[in-house]
Design a protein around this motif. Sequence first.
Motif, PDB file in Angstrom:
ATOM      1  N   GLU A 156       0.847  -1.197   0.000  1.00  0.00           N
ATOM      2  CA  GLU A 156       0.000   0.000   0.000  1.00  0.00           C
ATOM      3  C   GLU A 156       0.877   1.240   0.000  1.00  0.00           C
ATOM      4  O   GLU A 156       1.764   1.379   0.838  1.00  0.00           O
ATOM      5  CB  GLU A 156      -0.913   0.018   1.229  1.00  0.00           C
ATOM      6  CG  GLU A 156      -1.815   1.248   1.303  1.00  0.00           C
ATOM      7  CD  GLU A 156      -2.654   1.277   2.574  1.00  0.00           C
ATOM      8  OE1 GLU A 156      -3.295   2.314   2.820  1.00  0.00           O
ATOM      9  OE2 GLU A 156      -2.645   0.266   3.319  1.00  0.00           O
ATOM     10  N   CYS A 170       1.789   5.220   0.594  1.00  0.00           N
ATOM     11  CA  CYS A 170       1.416   6.144   1.662  1.00  0.00           C
ATOM     12  C   CYS A 170       2.323   7.366   1.615  1.00  0.00           C
ATOM     13  O   CYS A 170       3.240   7.450   0.792  1.00  0.00           O
ATOM     14  CB  CYS A 170       1.502   5.461   3.037  1.00  0.00           C
ATOM     15  SG  CYS A 170       3.199   5.072   3.523  1.00  0.00           S
ATOM     16  N   ASP A 171       2.049   8.291   2.512  1.00  0.00           N
ATOM     17  CA  ASP A 171       2.861   9.499   2.667  1.00  0.00           C
ATOM     18  C   ASP A 171       3.702   9.339   3.929  1.00  0.00           C
ATOM     19  O   ASP A 171       3.181   9.032   5.001  1.00  0.00           O
ATOM     20  CB  ASP A 171       1.945  10.727   2.788  1.00  0.00           C
ATOM     21  CG  ASP A 171       2.719  12.044   2.724  1.00  0.00           C
ATOM     22  OD1 ASP A 171       3.946  12.014   2.964  1.00  0.00           O
ATOM     23  OD2 ASP A 171       2.089  13.077   2.449  1.00  0.00           O
ATOM     24  N   ALA A 190       4.832  11.445   5.757  1.00  0.00           N
ATOM     25  CA  ALA A 190       4.421  12.399   6.789  1.00  0.00           C
ATOM     26  C   ALA A 190       3.453  11.767   7.780  1.00  0.00           C
ATOM     27  O   ALA A 190       3.266  12.288   8.895  1.00  0.00           O
ATOM     28  CB  ALA A 190       3.782  13.625   6.147  1.00  0.00           C
ATOM     29  N   ASP A 191       2.821  10.644   7.415  1.00  0.00           N
ATOM     30  CA  ASP A 191       1.900   9.966   8.317  1.00  0.00           C
ATOM     31  C   ASP A 191       2.631   9.170   9.389  1.00  0.00           C
ATOM     32  O   ASP A 191       2.011   8.715  10.353  1.00  0.00           O
ATOM     33  CB  ASP A 191       0.988   9.014   7.526  1.00  0.00           C
ATOM     34  CG  ASP A 191       0.103   9.758   6.541  1.00  0.00           C
ATOM     35  OD1 ASP A 191      -0.144  10.959   6.783  1.00  0.00           O
ATOM     36  OD2 ASP A 191      -0.330   9.158   5.539  1.00  0.00           O
ATOM     37  N   PHE A 192       3.929   8.994   9.218  1.00  0.00           N
ATOM     38  CA  PHE A 192       4.688   8.214  10.187  1.00  0.00           C
ATOM     39  C   PHE A 192       4.647   8.872  11.559  1.00  0.00           C
ATOM     40  O   PHE A 192       4.918  10.065  11.703  1.00  0.00           O
ATOM     41  CB  PHE A 192       6.147   8.086   9.725  1.00  0.00           C
ATOM     42  CG  PHE A 192       7.036   7.372  10.708  1.00  0.00           C
ATOM     43  CD1 PHE A 192       6.926   6.017  10.909  1.00  0.00           C
ATOM     44  CD2 PHE A 192       7.962   8.088  11.456  1.00  0.00           C
ATOM     45  CE1 PHE A 192       7.741   5.364  11.810  1.00  0.00           C
ATOM     46  CE2 PHE A 192       8.780   7.448  12.360  1.00  0.00           C
ATOM     47  CZ  PHE A 192       8.673   6.081  12.532  1.00  0.00           C
ATOM     48  N   ASP A 213       1.914   9.131  13.507  1.00  0.00           N
ATOM     49  CA  ASP A 213       0.619   9.697  13.881  1.00  0.00           C
ATOM     50  C   ASP A 213      -0.024   8.940  15.037  1.00  0.00           C
ATOM     51  O   ASP A 213      -0.854   9.477  15.754  1.00  0.00           O
ATOM     52  CB  ASP A 213      -0.338   9.689  12.689  1.00  0.00           C
ATOM     53  CG  ASP A 213      -0.061  10.853  11.744  1.00  0.00           C
ATOM     54  OD1 ASP A 213       0.794  11.686  12.101  1.00  0.00           O
ATOM     55  OD2 ASP A 213      -0.688  10.920  10.674  1.00  0.00           O
ATOM     56  N   GLY A 214       0.352   7.692  15.230  1.00  0.00           N
ATOM     57  CA  GLY A 214      -0.261   6.893  16.295  1.00  0.00           C
ATOM     58  C   GLY A 214       0.284   7.174  17.667  1.00  0.00           C
ATOM     59  O   GLY A 214      -0.169   6.589  18.656  1.00  0.00           O
TER      60      GLY A 214
END
Length: 378
Positions: A342, A344-345, A347-349, A351-352
């Motif tokens: 998948e 992804c960006d 920048a999402d790393f 976020d959790g």
Amino acid sequence: MAAAYEILVDAERRETYDLHGMEGVAGRGGRGPADMDAADLFAQFFGGGGPMGGMGGMGGMNFEFDFGAGGKPGRRKSQDSVINYDVTLEDLYNGKSVKMNMEREVVCETCKGSGAKGNAKPKKCAKCEGKGWTFIHSQVGPSQLATSRAQCSDCEGEGEKLREKDRCKKCKGETTVKEKTRQEIQVERGMMDKQRIVLAGAGDQEPGGPPGDVIFVLKAAHHESFERSGIDLLTTVKITLSEALLGFSRILVTHLDGRGVAVASPPGKIITSGETIVLRGEGMPTYKRPDQKGDLYVVLEVEMPDDQWLKTIDRKALEKILPPKKSDVEPRPAVVDDAQYEECDIADFGDGDDEWEDDEEDDEFGDEMGGEPDCRPQ
């Protein structure tokens, strides 16, 4: 002492003393011990600017309380005018000259900066009674008032002002008039962001002092292709997969002055994405020494072919000439799970992270919430 304290803490009494001395205070109910006049006590306790008499070993000490007597401030150089001026990286690389229309305040020639018509003289300000200041009161707490002094708004601290009919017709009593000028600023090669260009004496002028300066502060705009650090430049150039494998010889960079900079890679050199080269002497000019330049650093990014290109070639023929694919790791793990591919960006790393809770924080407040500590004293 009680009488002196009453004068100090009471703003109205203190102002009366400043204006009329102890006679004015006595007229408003000044009081002191029965065997000493309030004026004598005040003078003896505070010294009246002189030595304290009758105080034994303390003779010769001076107590001077300056409540800020009124007076005209000394004339100083007029205030400088600071102007932010936007420039591009091209402007700083090549330099440029800019002419602009400006407006400034200069001393009125008709009244020579006095603001008065003919021989008219200013009169004592009625609001501040010539002091140049007035008392203001502000509440600092419940039932607590602070008293301070502020510049008189009517005479602007001068202590005197001209009547309307005595004002200069040209400047309307303002002492200065507006003057239009045309100024030229020179953005020199190699100048930096936030560097100042000073036009000495080109600013506003007030009576009795030299004019101020006009100061231009350079504000360099963000550049889409180049990044600057001192006298060095940094840029990123995309090369094709063929150029990465077989080399290139072409105009690699279009510089800030419009020149093309041609570069040839070494024969047989395979270039990896992210590799950096340096072009000596192709950086920014040095301020005041524009013939001396910094270096230009070039990050080479390999641009991979798109899906459309892959559809136009023989995949089997391409596979034969490309390096072989990697095989599974050896030894093979006992357990292998399949995962879904998948996109992804990056920048999402992370976020959790907001959902993560620290159990130790709960333990820290366990006693307050009714919990028991992990350990009990024996």
